[in-house]
Design a protein around this motif. Structure first.
Motif, PDB file in Angstrom:
ATOM      1  N   ALA A 157     -13.685  24.231   7.009  1.00 10.47           N
ATOM      2  CA  ALA A 157     -13.515  23.902   5.373  1.00 10.47           C
ATOM      3  C   ALA A 157     -14.999  23.553   5.283  1.00 10.47           C
ATOM      4  CB  ALA A 157     -12.505  23.232   4.972  1.00 10.47           C
ATOM      5  N   MET A 158     -15.669  22.542   6.164  1.00 11.55           N
ATOM      6  CA  MET A 158     -16.858  22.078   5.906  1.00 11.55           C
ATOM      7  C   MET A 158     -17.795  22.900   6.033  1.00 11.55           C
ATOM      8  SD  MET A 158     -16.201  18.217   7.949  1.00 11.55           S
ATOM      9  CE  MET A 158     -14.822  17.109   7.509  1.00 11.55           C
ATOM     10  N   ALA A 159     -17.527  23.901   7.085  1.00  9.19           N
ATOM     11  CA  ALA A 159     -18.907  24.709   7.286  1.00  9.19           C
ATOM     12  C   ALA A 159     -18.617  25.931   6.095  1.00  9.19           C
ATOM     13  CB  ALA A 159     -18.221  25.715   8.639  1.00  9.19           C
ATOM     14  N   MET A 160     -17.470  26.287   5.531  1.00 10.19           N
ATOM     15  CA  MET A 160     -17.588  27.138   4.474  1.00 10.19           C
ATOM     16  C   MET A 160     -18.250  26.430   3.274  1.00 10.19           C
ATOM     17  SD  MET A 160     -13.612  28.045   4.624  1.00 10.19           S
ATOM     18  CE  MET A 160     -13.507  29.148   2.961  1.00 10.19           C
ATOM     19  N   LEU A 161     -18.155  25.118   2.842  1.00  5.71           N
ATOM     20  CA  LEU A 161     -18.694  24.374   1.803  1.00  5.71           C
ATOM     21  C   LEU A 161     -20.166  24.109   2.220  1.00  5.71           C
ATOM     22  CD1 LEU A 161     -15.630  22.206   1.452  1.00  5.71           C
ATOM     23  CD2 LEU A 161     -16.426  23.816  -0.419  1.00  5.71           C
ATOM     24  N   ALA A 162     -20.551  23.970   3.221  1.00  3.68           N
ATOM     25  CA  ALA A 162     -21.820  23.794   3.634  1.00  3.68           C
ATOM     26  C   ALA A 162     -22.647  24.941   3.369  1.00  3.68           C
ATOM     27  CB  ALA A 162     -22.123  23.419   5.152  1.00  3.68           C
ATOM     28  N   CYS A 163     -22.159  26.224   3.666  1.00  4.22           N
ATOM     29  CA  CYS A 163     -22.720  27.455   3.450  1.00  4.22           C
ATOM     30  C   CYS A 163     -23.262  27.721   1.874  1.00  4.22           C
ATOM     31  CB  CYS A 163     -22.084  28.526   3.997  1.00  4.22           C
ATOM     32  SG  CYS A 163     -21.893  28.688   5.623  1.00  4.22           S
ATOM     33  N   THR A 164     -21.895  27.303   0.856  1.00  4.53           N
ATOM     34  CA  THR A 164     -22.084  27.574  -0.247  1.00  4.53           C
ATOM     35  C   THR A 164     -23.091  26.622  -0.858  1.00  4.53           C
ATOM     36  OG1 THR A 164     -20.303  26.082  -0.974  1.00  4.53           O
ATOM     37  CG2 THR A 164     -19.639  28.127  -0.281  1.00  4.53           C
ATOM     38  N   ARG A 165     -23.369  25.406  -0.225  1.00  3.07           N
ATOM     39  CA  ARG A 165     -24.038  24.173  -0.906  1.00  3.07           C
ATOM     40  C   ARG A 165     -25.494  24.789  -0.792  1.00  3.07           C
ATOM     41  NH1 ARG A 165     -22.452  19.467  -2.243  1.00  3.07           N
ATOM     42  NH2 ARG A 165     -24.027  18.059  -2.703  1.00  3.07           N
ATOM     43  N   ILE A 166     -25.886  25.613   0.221  1.00  5.77           N
ATOM     44  CA  ILE A 166     -27.280  26.133   0.477  1.00  5.77           C
ATOM     45  C   ILE A 166     -27.349  27.353   0.006  1.00  5.77           C
ATOM     46  CG2 ILE A 166     -27.664  24.115   2.192  1.00  5.77           C
ATOM     47  CD1 ILE A 166     -27.394  26.241   4.470  1.00  5.77           C
ATOM     48  N   GLY A 167     -26.720  27.975  -0.479  1.00  7.02           N
ATOM     49  CA  GLY A 167     -26.693  29.418  -0.747  1.00  7.02           C
ATOM     50  C   GLY A 167     -26.518  30.433   0.280  1.00  7.02           C
ATOM     51  N   VAL A 168     -25.762  29.933   1.235  1.00  8.39           N
ATOM     52  CA  VAL A 168     -25.841  31.098   2.421  1.00  8.39           C
ATOM     53  C   VAL A 168     -24.271  31.826   2.162  1.00  8.39           C
ATOM     54  CG1 VAL A 168     -25.207  30.992   4.948  1.00  8.39           C
ATOM     55  CG2 VAL A 168     -27.264  29.914   4.317  1.00  8.39           C
ATOM     56  N   ILE A 169     -24.409  33.018   2.465  1.00  6.44           N
ATOM     57  CA  ILE A 169     -23.100  33.736   2.333  1.00  6.44           C
ATOM     58  C   ILE A 169     -22.500  33.682   3.567  1.00  6.44           C
ATOM     59  CG2 ILE A 169     -22.402  36.273   2.168  1.00  6.44           C
ATOM     60  CD1 ILE A 169     -25.428  36.750   1.001  1.00  6.44           C
ATOM     61  N   HIS A 170     -21.081  33.234   3.709  1.00  8.07           N
ATOM     62  CA  HIS A 170     -20.587  33.135   4.929  1.00  8.07           C
ATOM     63  C   HIS A 170     -19.425  34.355   5.307  1.00  8.07           C
ATOM     64  CE1 HIS A 170     -16.549  31.876   2.957  1.00  8.07           C
ATOM     65  NE2 HIS A 170     -17.086  30.703   2.411  1.00  8.07           N
ATOM     66  N   SER A 171     -19.172  34.468   6.419  1.00  7.87           N
ATOM     67  CA  SER A 171     -18.363  35.432   6.973  1.00  7.87           C
ATOM     68  C   SER A 171     -17.191  35.214   8.008  1.00  7.87           C
ATOM     69  CB  SER A 171     -19.219  36.758   7.568  1.00  7.87           C
ATOM     70  OG  SER A 171     -18.231  37.626   8.111  1.00  7.87           O
ATOM     71  N   ILE A 172     -16.129  34.942   7.712  1.00  2.00           N
ATOM     72  CA  ILE A 172     -15.260  34.248   8.516  1.00  2.00           C
ATOM     73  C   ILE A 172     -14.667  35.189   9.292  1.00  2.00           C
ATOM     74  CG2 ILE A 172     -13.183  32.518   8.782  1.00  2.00           C
ATOM     75  CD1 ILE A 172     -14.006  31.044   6.166  1.00  2.00           C
TER      76      ILE A 172
END
Ligand code: 6R9
Length: 645
Positions: free
Chosen positions: A144-159
């Motif tokens: 969850a931290m990884a997802m939120l960290a991506c959104t924090r810096i504008g990175v698009i995550h793909s799980i």
């Protein structure tokens, strides 16, 4: 017809939405979407307020989907920072490990620090706004931290679900050109180790785009670390600042990609964007679960699926809820595990999948009854149609007749719940997805696209957009339009069949395309077929679904071997192993039926209708087979069915 369960007096009192309230709000959401959504969007903090609410069309001439387009916000700030003044010391995430002795509790304050640290670690590895980062993780808070960290810096995550094979992982990394992968040394499920880092190593031999791999230590097993590429998170974490300002993101900036199976070709990268998705996830979580501050909420889905995105992480955290994350499986160490977790953490709301319920139901009621479950007040179901028998068991045995069941129908593409009974507003009908969520306009059409009125069966479409709708297929916008908006022009086609009863309640009857639903996981028959034909001994393959007591649907594969090959138990075992290797264990065929020939029309099209009937064992009425090039093929398959296995 099974029983109908009316709303209890208690629920009438405490519900956010009453029957009358639902009718009025739904009518407004459709009649005047601008006013309705302007109001609903206030549940988020906007960095730049939007002036325009809805700008959408499903028609080819002006096709496009935009919501709140000139607004700006940050998802992690909405899920964490804005709760800090009042809730810094409240629990955001309760984690329960696969091993029942392992638990963690993380406050919103701690989550803030951890997400900032991980965001800064990603920046230190070179991550920039707009990059794609692939997350391949077990169900641990760091996911969850990884997802939120991506959104924090504008990175698009793909799980990518941790149960997918290195091959499937590599395909998904390549498709979106990820430059960083976040993983863990391993995960644990049911006492077994899932070698995540090992799988990443295998995948990355095919992925030149990946420059760095961030590894979280979780299990502590030995893994290989490649110089200059792989870094331990606990090392980087010590070197970066613990504050990270949230990036200002446009409402229509991409938020995440999630690959899902369709009826043709390789999995599609479903793209969701920032503002509309978060409004939709937060709003539906609020109304569907009637979430009240202080309650403990548990969605038992994996973050590798859309349910984990919207209802483990984004919806609940946007609402400041305490969300439970569970690493393990329902039957480990024993069949009471789910209900033990409910008791241990005093869970009030439990949301799970029918397949898990059916597998627990089979083990008998004692496993449930030896737990208290007195904290439970609401139950939810998602992922596939729930059969009335499982529904009744869930309601009476698990919920002791006290907890309404919200049967939430939705899709990866729809972002969050599209239809469900609302707990204080709608009487419950076992197996019905009941009523549309605010702003959702379902219609039923026949095969020609003619609108069907009243009580009827039909193909389920949506005639207008909702904020959490997917915006595109990553890298292939035309495929987005072609896949969803051309079967019935001007409408979004879900791929599902549906019945509307005389009360106007909707019942999902299952997919009408070549997608099958195995234990709530979507599987394109085409994907399994292409894995099978990639095997050196296979000439041709056709895959269909068939009814399965626990999984809902099982995978039935008809396989024609190359001319010089002889059918054998060894080849069958080898083919099963091969499919698991190519896709992952969830794609394991239940039946391999060796077929010297497949039923085809004279133009060469495989007649799946016939293959489905044979797989179901319903061979008395195979329908019209006169268009077949060689009708004797069918007779042969019917004869050989009993030897398939
Ligand atoms: C959320 C999710 C989507 C497909 C969907 C439908 C089936 C999901 C359901 C349901 C009946 C429900 N489905 N929820 N069918 N009742 N409550 O599962 O997304 O993995 O994309 O699957 O699942 O067939 O089209 P996804």
């Amino acid at each position: 017809m099974s029983e109908i369960y009316p709303v209890s007096d208690d629920w009438k009192k405490k519900a956010f939405v009453t029957a009358e309230g639902y009718t009025a709000a739904y009518a407004q959401s459709v009649r005047d979407p601008d006013t309705f959504w302007r109001e609903e969007a206030k549940r988020l903090d906007w960095m730049t307020p939007f002036t325009k609410v809805k700008n959408t069309s499903f028609h080819e001439a002006d096709f496009g989907i935009k919501w709140f387009e000139d607004g700006a916000l940050n998802v992690s700030a909405n899920c964490i920072d804005r709760h800090l003044p009042e809730r810094k010391d409240d629990i955001a995430i309760i984690w329960e490990g696969d091993d029942p002795s392992q638990q963690r509790r993380i406050t919103f304050g701690e989550l803030h620090t951890e997400v900032c640290l991980m965001a800064n670690a990603l920046k230190a590895l070179g991550a920039q706004k707009g990059d794609r980062i692939t997350i391949y993780m077990p169900m641990i808070p760091e996911a969850a931290m990884a997802m939120l960290a991506c959104t924090r810096i504008g990175v698009i995550h793909s799980i990518v679900f941790g149960g997918f094979s290195p091959e499937a992982l590599a395909g998904r990394i390549q498709d979106c050109d990820s430059n960083i992968v976040i993983t863990a040394d391993a995960g644990m499920r049911g006492g077994k180790l899932v070698p995540l880092k090992h799988n990443v190593d295998a995948a990355l031999t095919h992925c030149a785009s990946v420059k760095a791999c961030l590894v979280i230590r979780h299990v502590g097993n030995d893994i290989d670390m490649q110089d200059r590429r792989d870094v331990w998170y606990h090392d980087v974490r010590k070197t970066v600042p613990c504050d990270c300002a949230p990036e200002i993101m446009g409402a229509e900036d991409p938020l995440f990609i999630l690959y899902t199976s369709g009826s043709t070709g390789k999995p599609k990268g479903v793209l969701h964007t920032t503002g509309g998705y978060l409004v939709w996830a937060a709003m539906t979580h609020h109304y569907v679960f009637n979430y009240t501050p202080g309650e403990i909420y548990w969605c038992a889905a994996d973050i590798g699926w859309v349910t984990g995105h919207s209802y483990v992480v984004y919806g609940p955290l946007a609402n400041g809820a305490t969300t439970v994350m569970f690493e393990g499986v329902p039957n480990y160490p024993d069949h009471s595990r789910f209900w033990q977790i409910v008791d241990r953490h005093q869970v009030n709301i439990f949301y799970g999948a029918p397949t898990a319920l059916r597998s627990l139901m089979r083990e008998g009621d004692d496993w449930v009854k030896k737990t208290s479950r007195s904290s439970l007040r609401l139950l939810g179901s998602v992922g596939e149609p729930i059969n009335p028998e499982a529904w009744e068991w869930y309601y009476h045995v698990v919920g002791e007749g006290r907890c309404p069941i919200v049967d939430t129908y939705w899709q990866t593409e729809t972002g969050a719940t599209m239809m469900t009974p609302l707990p204080g507003a709608h009487a419950l009908k076992p197996g019905a997805a009941s009523k549309p969520m605010f702003g959702v306009q379902p219609v039923l059409v026949d095969g020609d696209g003619t609108l069907l009125e009243g009580a009827t069966d039909g193909n389920l479409c949506m005639i207008d957009s909702w904020p959490g709708q997917m915006r595109s297929v990553w890298g292939d916008h035309d495929r987005f339009f072609q896949t969803y908006f051309t079967t019935y022009p001007g409408k979004y086609f879900t791929g599902d069949g549906c019945r509307r009863d005389a009360d106007g309640d909707y019942w999902i009857t299952g997919r009408v395309d070549d997608v099958i639903n195995v234990s709530g996981h979507r599987m394109g028959t085409a994907e399994v077929e292409s894995a099978l034909v990639a095997h050196a001994k296979v000439a041709e393959a056709a895959v269909v679904g068939f009814p399965h007591d626990i999984k809902g649907q099982g995978i039935y594969a008809y396989v024609t071997l190359n001319a010089n090959e002889v059918e054998s138990a060894d080849i069958r075992a080898d083919l099963i192993k091969w499919v698991r290797h190519e896709i992952g264990p969830i794609a394991t065929p239940d039946v391999i039926h060796f077929a010297p020939g497949l039923p085809k029309t004279r133009s060469g099209k495989i007649m799946r209708r016939i293959l489905r009937k044979i797989a179901e064992g319903d061979v008395s009425n195979l329908g019209d087979i006169s268009t077949l090039a060689d009708p004797s093929v069918v007779e042969n398959l019917v004869q050989s069915r009993s030897t398939a296995g």
